[in-house]
Structure formats: C-alpha cells, structure tokens
Scaffold this motif. Structure first.
Motif, short mmCIF file in Angstrom:
data_model
loop_
_atom_site.label_atom_id
_atom_site.label_comp_id
_atom_site.label_asym_id
_atom_site.label_seq_id
_atom_site.Cartn_x
_atom_site.Cartn_y
_atom_site.Cartn_z
N LYS A 156 0.83 -1.21 0.00
CA LYS A 156 0.00 0.00 0.00
C LYS A 156 0.86 1.26 0.00
N MET A 157 1.94 1.25 0.80
CA MET A 157 2.85 2.41 0.84
C MET A 157 3.52 2.61 -0.52
N PHE A 158 3.95 1.52 -1.13
CA PHE A 158 4.60 1.61 -2.43
C PHE A 158 3.62 2.10 -3.49
N SER A 159 2.38 1.64 -3.44
CA SER A 159 1.39 2.09 -4.43
C SER A 159 1.05 3.57 -4.25
N LEU A 160 1.09 4.06 -3.00
CA LEU A 160 0.84 5.48 -2.77
C LEU A 160 1.98 6.34 -3.31
N CYS A 161 3.19 5.80 -3.28
CA CYS A 161 4.34 6.55 -3.79
C CYS A 161 4.32 6.65 -5.32
N LEU A 162 3.68 5.68 -5.96
CA LEU A 162 3.62 5.72 -7.42
C LEU A 162 2.42 6.54 -7.82
#
Length: 162
Positions: A156-162
């Motif tokens: 979820k954190m990685f998808s928010l960064c993209l």
C-alpha cells in the motif's frame, strides 16, 4: 508435574521414571535460552558486518564487485542462519518452506547462487550486482512475512508513492 508434562507431550511412555533415549538425546542437544540468544546475536551481527563490509569494498577497482558479491551473500546466509538459534533448524526450514514464504525463500536462495555464479564463473559484474539487488529485495520480502500485515502495508505504501 514434570511427569504429567512429559506424558502429555509424548516424551514419556508412562512405564518408568527415567526419560527415554530420544528425550535424553533431545535434552543433551538443546541449547539454553542464553546460549540461543548469544548465537543469534553473534550470527546476526556477523551477517550485518559482512554485508556492510562488502558494501564498503564495492568501490575498490578491479575486484571490488566480486568481494562485495561474496561478502553480501555470506552476510545474508549468516543473517538467515541466525534465526535458527532462536527456533531451531528444523522449525526454521519448515518456516522457510511455509506457503507465505516459499516463493521469497526460493527467489532469495536462487539469487544468492546466481550472484556467486555471476561473480566467479561468468565474470559479469552487471549480473552480479543485479542478483545482489534481487537478493536484497527477496530477503526483505521474506523478512516482512514474519510481521503481521507488513507485506500489505508495504504494498500500500509503495502504491501510494507511485
């Protein structure tokens, strides 16, 4: 009370007060909690030290990448092996082959072997570095599997960064 505990755990057949040969062998081969902690800390610190030393030696011209690949792989093996002191080797192998960790374990070990192959036999620095990065990512994914909901939070954190 100890007799009841032994009978309920299957270590005692109930016929005599002396422990069986398997129970005696198990008691003789187990480590105390303090010895397990010392083994864990020594192996883990040695693994981290090897990984950091390998990273520092990466920039030496000529042979730095080979030394990095070896030290980084040895460091990962030491860090992975350190947990065997806490849970025992058989349980560690069962945990590594569990459904939620099997793919990360296989990828990590394959990348570890491919890192060493690229460094020594193929003499391809780019591949060795790529396999080290993949090894790091697989080891991180493997480690996150031990923390409840950590993988989901990471995604979820990685998808928010993209």
């Amino acid at each position: 009370m100890d007799k009841l505990k032994n009978v309920l755990s299957g270590e005692d057949d109930g016929n005599s007060d002396t422990p069986g040969i398997l129970a005696r062998a198990n008691q003789a081969s187990t480590l105390s909690w303090g010895a397990r902690m010392r083994g864990f800390i020594i192996c883990f610190v040695l693994g981290v030290f090897c990984s950091i030393l390998g990273t520092c030696l990466l920039w030496i011209p000529g042979f730095g990448l080979v030394v990095f690949a070896v030290l980084y792989s040895v460091g990962n093996l030491c860090a992975l092996g350190s947990t065997m002191f806490l849970v025992g080797p058989l349980r560690q192998l069962k945990n590594m082959c569990a459904k939620e960790r099997a793919i990360a374990t296989v990828v990590m070990l394959v990348c570890l072997v491919l890192t060493l192959c690229a460094a020594f036999w193929w003499k391809n620095n780019g591949l060795a570095l790529l396999f080290c990065v993949l090894q790091f990512l697989a080891f991180t994914w493997y480690g996150l599997s031990y923390i409840p909901f950590a993988r989901d939070a990471f995604i979820k954190m990685f998808s928010l960064c993209l």
